[in-house]
Design a protein around this motif. Structure first.
Motif, PDB file in Angstrom:
ATOM      1  N   GLN A 110      14.580  20.229 -26.869  1.00 43.32           N
ATOM      2  CA  GLN A 110      13.264  19.648 -26.622  1.00 43.32           C
ATOM      3  C   GLN A 110      12.175  20.421 -27.367  1.00 43.32           C
ATOM      4  OE1 GLN A 110      13.813  19.516 -22.172  1.00 43.32           O
ATOM      5  NE2 GLN A 110      12.859  17.510 -22.419  1.00 43.32           N
ATOM      6  N   SER A 111      12.306  21.730 -27.421  1.00 42.04           N
ATOM      7  CA  SER A 111      11.333  22.538 -28.158  1.00 42.04           C
ATOM      8  C   SER A 111      11.401  22.257 -29.651  1.00 42.04           C
ATOM      9  CB  SER A 111      11.578  24.025 -27.892  1.00 42.04           C
ATOM     10  OG  SER A 111      11.389  24.342 -26.535  1.00 42.04           O
ATOM     11  N   ARG A 112      12.612  22.111 -30.170  1.00 44.52           N
ATOM     12  CA  ARG A 112      12.743  21.826 -31.602  1.00 44.52           C
ATOM     13  C   ARG A 112      12.250  20.417 -31.935  1.00 44.52           C
ATOM     14  NH1 ARG A 112      13.390  25.977 -30.453  1.00 44.52           N
ATOM     15  NH2 ARG A 112      11.195  25.811 -31.013  1.00 44.52           N
ATOM     16  N   LEU A 113      12.346  19.496 -30.983  1.00 42.28           N
ATOM     17  CA  LEU A 113      11.780  18.164 -31.210  1.00 42.28           C
ATOM     18  C   LEU A 113      10.265  18.242 -31.335  1.00 42.28           C
ATOM     19  CD1 LEU A 113      13.995  15.945 -28.865  1.00 42.28           C
ATOM     20  CD2 LEU A 113      13.908  15.890 -31.372  1.00 42.28           C
ATOM     21  N   PHE A 114       9.627  19.172 -30.612  1.00 40.58           N
ATOM     22  CA  PHE A 114       8.198  19.413 -30.812  1.00 40.58           C
ATOM     23  C   PHE A 114       7.949  19.886 -32.237  1.00 40.58           C
ATOM     24  CE2 PHE A 114       7.290  18.678 -26.494  1.00 40.58           C
ATOM     25  CZ  PHE A 114       5.929  18.792 -26.281  1.00 40.58           C
ATOM     26  N   ASP A 115       8.817  20.775 -32.733  1.00 37.26           N
ATOM     27  CA  ASP A 115       8.671  21.270 -34.099  1.00 37.26           C
ATOM     28  C   ASP A 115       8.869  20.148 -35.116  1.00 37.26           C
ATOM     29  OD1 ASP A 115       8.274  23.770 -33.020  1.00 37.26           O
ATOM     30  OD2 ASP A 115      10.317  24.480 -33.415  1.00 37.26           O
ATOM     31  N   VAL A 116       9.817  19.259 -34.837  1.00 29.80           N
ATOM     32  CA  VAL A 116      10.007  18.089 -35.703  1.00 29.80           C
ATOM     33  C   VAL A 116       8.719  17.271 -35.744  1.00 29.80           C
ATOM     34  CG1 VAL A 116      11.191  15.860 -35.911  1.00 29.80           C
ATOM     35  CG2 VAL A 116      12.504  17.939 -35.430  1.00 29.80           C
ATOM     36  N   GLY A 117       8.103  17.062 -34.568  1.00 31.29           N
ATOM     37  CA  GLY A 117       6.850  16.321 -34.519  1.00 31.29           C
ATOM     38  C   GLY A 117       5.750  16.993 -35.315  1.00 31.29           C
ATOM     39  N   ALA A 118       5.653  18.314 -35.212  1.00 29.15           N
ATOM     40  CA  ALA A 118       4.636  19.038 -35.964  1.00 29.15           C
ATOM     41  C   ALA A 118       4.856  18.885 -37.464  1.00 29.15           C
ATOM     42  CB  ALA A 118       4.649  20.514 -35.572  1.00 29.15           C
ATOM     43  N   HIS A 119       6.117  18.937 -37.880  1.00 28.65           N
ATOM     44  CA  HIS A 119       6.437  18.770 -39.306  1.00 28.65           C
ATOM     45  C   HIS A 119       6.087  17.364 -39.782  1.00 28.65           C
ATOM     46  CE1 HIS A 119       8.699  19.397 -43.064  1.00 28.65           C
ATOM     47  NE2 HIS A 119       9.089  18.146 -42.888  1.00 28.65           N
ATOM     48  N   VAL A 120       6.491  16.366 -39.014  1.00 25.48           N
ATOM     49  CA  VAL A 120       6.218  14.972 -39.382  1.00 25.48           C
ATOM     50  C   VAL A 120       4.722  14.709 -39.441  1.00 25.48           C
ATOM     51  CG1 VAL A 120       6.415  12.586 -38.559  1.00 25.48           C
ATOM     52  CG2 VAL A 120       8.422  14.080 -38.553  1.00 25.48           C
ATOM     53  N   ALA A 121       3.960  15.341 -38.556  1.00 26.42           N
ATOM     54  CA  ALA A 121       2.518  15.104 -38.459  1.00 26.42           C
ATOM     55  C   ALA A 121       1.717  15.904 -39.488  1.00 26.42           C
ATOM     56  CB  ALA A 121       2.026  15.435 -37.060  1.00 26.42           C
ATOM     57  N   THR A 122       2.393  16.592 -40.394  1.00 26.13           N
ATOM     58  CA  THR A 122       1.713  17.322 -41.465  1.00 26.13           C
ATOM     59  C   THR A 122       1.853  16.510 -42.748  1.00 26.13           C
ATOM     60  OG1 THR A 122       2.338  19.403 -40.389  1.00 26.13           O
ATOM     61  CG2 THR A 122       1.511  19.544 -42.634  1.00 26.13           C
ATOM     62  N   PRO A 123       0.852  15.731 -43.133  1.00 23.19           N
ATOM     63  CA  PRO A 123       0.960  14.814 -44.267  1.00 23.19           C
ATOM     64  C   PRO A 123       0.868  15.553 -45.604  1.00 23.19           C
ATOM     65  CG  PRO A 123      -1.264  14.775 -43.409  1.00 23.19           C
ATOM     66  CD  PRO A 123      -0.485  15.702 -42.517  1.00 23.19           C
ATOM     67  N   PRO A 124       1.197  14.881 -46.699  1.00 19.19           N
ATOM     68  CA  PRO A 124       1.096  15.507 -48.020  1.00 19.19           C
ATOM     69  C   PRO A 124      -0.305  16.033 -48.332  1.00 19.19           C
ATOM     70  CG  PRO A 124       2.364  13.482 -48.159  1.00 19.19           C
ATOM     71  CD  PRO A 124       1.794  13.530 -46.771  1.00 19.19           C
ATOM     72  N   SER A 125      -1.326  15.417 -47.743  1.00 19.51           N
ATOM     73  CA  SER A 125      -2.704  15.833 -48.006  1.00 19.51           C
ATOM     74  C   SER A 125      -3.061  17.165 -47.361  1.00 19.51           C
ATOM     75  CB  SER A 125      -3.685  14.764 -47.503  1.00 19.51           C
ATOM     76  OG  SER A 125      -3.550  14.594 -46.094  1.00 19.51           O
ATOM     77  N   ALA A 126      -2.235  17.656 -46.435  1.00 24.79           N
ATOM     78  CA  ALA A 126      -2.519  18.922 -45.751  1.00 24.79           C
ATOM     79  C   ALA A 126      -2.395  20.089 -46.726  1.00 24.79           C
ATOM     80  CB  ALA A 126      -1.576  19.105 -44.570  1.00 24.79           C
ATOM     81  N   SER A 127      -3.040  21.182 -46.394  1.00 23.23           N
ATOM     82  CA  SER A 127      -3.035  22.350 -47.268  1.00 23.23           C
ATOM     83  C   SER A 127      -1.677  23.036 -47.264  1.00 23.23           C
ATOM     84  CB  SER A 127      -4.103  23.336 -46.812  1.00 23.23           C
ATOM     85  OG  SER A 127      -3.742  23.902 -45.556  1.00 23.23           O
ATOM     86  N   GLU A 128      -1.471  23.897 -48.242  1.00 22.55           N
ATOM     87  CA  GLU A 128      -0.226  24.662 -48.317  1.00 22.55           C
ATOM     88  C   GLU A 128      -0.068  25.536 -47.080  1.00 22.55           C
ATOM     89  OE1 GLU A 128       1.851  28.032 -51.243  1.00 22.55           O
ATOM     90  OE2 GLU A 128       0.152  26.835 -51.946  1.00 22.55           O
ATOM     91  N   LYS A 129      -1.170  26.051 -46.577  1.00 23.43           N
ATOM     92  CA  LYS A 129      -1.125  26.869 -45.371  1.00 23.43           C
ATOM     93  C   LYS A 129      -0.634  26.063 -44.178  1.00 23.43           C
ATOM     94  CE  LYS A 129      -4.076  29.760 -42.424  1.00 23.43           C
ATOM     95  NZ  LYS A 129      -5.452  30.281 -42.217  1.00 23.43           N
ATOM     96  N   HIS A 130      -1.126  24.812 -44.047  1.00 21.44           N
ATOM     97  CA  HIS A 130      -0.671  23.949 -42.962  1.00 21.44           C
ATOM     98  C   HIS A 130       0.821  23.655 -43.083  1.00 21.44           C
ATOM     99  CE1 HIS A 130      -5.071  22.607 -42.542  1.00 21.44           C
ATOM    100  NE2 HIS A 130      -4.740  23.227 -41.424  1.00 21.44           N
ATOM    101  N   HIS A 131       1.262  23.336 -44.294  1.00 24.53           N
ATOM    102  CA  HIS A 131       2.682  23.049 -44.494  1.00 24.53           C
ATOM    103  C   HIS A 131       3.542  24.269 -44.181  1.00 24.53           C
ATOM    104  CE1 HIS A 131       2.726  18.951 -46.051  1.00 24.53           C
ATOM    105  NE2 HIS A 131       1.636  19.231 -46.733  1.00 24.53           N
ATOM    106  N   GLY A 132       3.025  25.443 -44.489  1.00 25.17           N
ATOM    107  CA  GLY A 132       3.770  26.663 -44.197  1.00 25.17           C
ATOM    108  C   GLY A 132       3.988  26.884 -42.713  1.00 25.17           C
ATOM    109  N   ARG A 133       3.049  26.401 -41.919  1.00 26.75           N
ATOM    110  CA  ARG A 133       3.154  26.586 -40.478  1.00 26.75           C
ATOM    111  C   ARG A 133       4.114  25.601 -39.812  1.00 26.75           C
ATOM    112  NH1 ARG A 133      -3.292  27.307 -39.046  1.00 26.75           N
ATOM    113  NH2 ARG A 133      -3.487  29.484 -39.711  1.00 26.75           N
ATOM    114  N   THR A 134       4.469  24.540 -40.510  1.00 24.19           N
ATOM    115  CA  THR A 134       5.346  23.526 -39.892  1.00 24.19           C
ATOM    116  C   THR A 134       6.668  23.380 -40.637  1.00 24.19           C
ATOM    117  OG1 THR A 134       4.247  21.762 -41.165  1.00 24.19           O
ATOM    118  CG2 THR A 134       3.383  22.241 -38.965  1.00 24.19           C
ATOM    119  N   THR A 135       7.063  24.419 -41.345  1.00 19.65           N
ATOM    120  CA  THR A 135       8.360  24.418 -42.019  1.00 19.65           C
ATOM    121  C   THR A 135       9.480  24.335 -40.981  1.00 19.65           C
ATOM    122  OG1 THR A 135       7.502  25.769 -43.838  1.00 19.65           O
ATOM    123  CG2 THR A 135       9.885  25.699 -43.568  1.00 19.65           C
TER     124      THR A 135
END
Length: 248
Positions: A110-135
């Motif tokens: 269930q916790s990793r599904l939250f992480d999946v959601g965070a990753h999915v919710a980080t669009p291509p337009s987000a900054s490199e810093k944002h993408h780094g946080r949702t790897t």
């Protein structure tokens, strides 16, 4: 509203490998209530339950890009959230039947599904810093593979197609399997926006739920219902109907 942070510990016989430790943020705009966890430090933050920012049919992604709520990203997020909720019910069925071995896996998933959601919710337009946080790490799918092998080694070999059923916990885990397949299709529809590690993880989860359903049925001593040709079942239906009619 204040969220209490719970800590779960998997039983020693469950193999688990963790990626390199790093701070992971659960973002307010994604889950509305934030837990920031870094090693042993735990934080809680009070936030409003409602924001009113979505009243016109749009919602914000990580990075503040706004999209309509019928966007494919929100479909994937919704399906993942539904899977998480369905798994919560499966966990309660397992606990009520004393199946603590199986229930121990679920908070991690269930916790990793939250992480999946965070990753999915980080669009291509987000900054490199944002993408780094949702790897999302490959190791999570590897963990699930180990769990599948561990559970499957305790089950009899499959000789027939199995119908959903076999007790409450098993039936609910089959529901999780079906929802997981839908979530996978929703994530796949996002194409290159999603890491292959996420696709692999969601794909493995559906296999895990299938094996878990069989394991739950065995634990609860509920017979698995197998697929048979129509003639066989029709004869059973006729026999039961005739028996009930004669008893009336």
């Amino acid at each position: 509203m204040q969220i209490s942070v719970a800590t779960y510990e998997l039983s020693p016989d469950i193999p688990l490998t963790f990626p390199p430790a790093r701070e992971v943020k659960m973002f307010v705009k994604l889950v509305r209530t934030t837990n920031l966890v870094s090693h042993s430090r735990q934080y809680t933050q009070r936030v409003p339950v409602y924001t009113k920012t979505g009243d016109k049919g749009t919602s914000s992604l990580f990075g503040n890009e706004r999209r309509p709520k019928d966007d494919l990203i929100f479909q994937a997020l919704g399906d993942t959230d539904e899977l998480n909720a369905a798994l919560g019910l499966a966990a309660e069925y397992c606990k009520s039947s004393g199946n603590t071995q199986l229930a121990a896996y679920f908070p991690e998933i269930q916790s990793r599904l939250f992480d999946v959601g965070a990753h999915v919710a980080t669009p291509p337009s987000a900054s490199e810093k944002h993408h780094g946080r949702t790897t999302f790490e490959d190791v999570h799918a590897q963990n699930v593979e180990k769990w599948i092998d561990h559970l499957d080694s305790q089950l009899p070999a499959i000789k027939n197609f199995i119908l959903p059923g076999g007790g409450l916990a098993s039936s609910q885990l089959q529901v999780c399997r079906a929802i997981c397949r839908r979530a996978e299709r929703s994530v796949v529809a996002l194409g290159d926006q999603v890491s292959p590690s996420v696709l692999k993880y969601v794909n493995r989860l559906s296999d895990f739920f299938f094996v878990s359903a069989r394991f739950a049925a065995q634990h609860d001593k509920a017979p698995e219902v197998i697929y048979r040709k129509s003639k066989s079942y029709l004869q059973e239906i006729e026999d039961i109907t005739s028996k009930n009619s004669s008893n009336e």
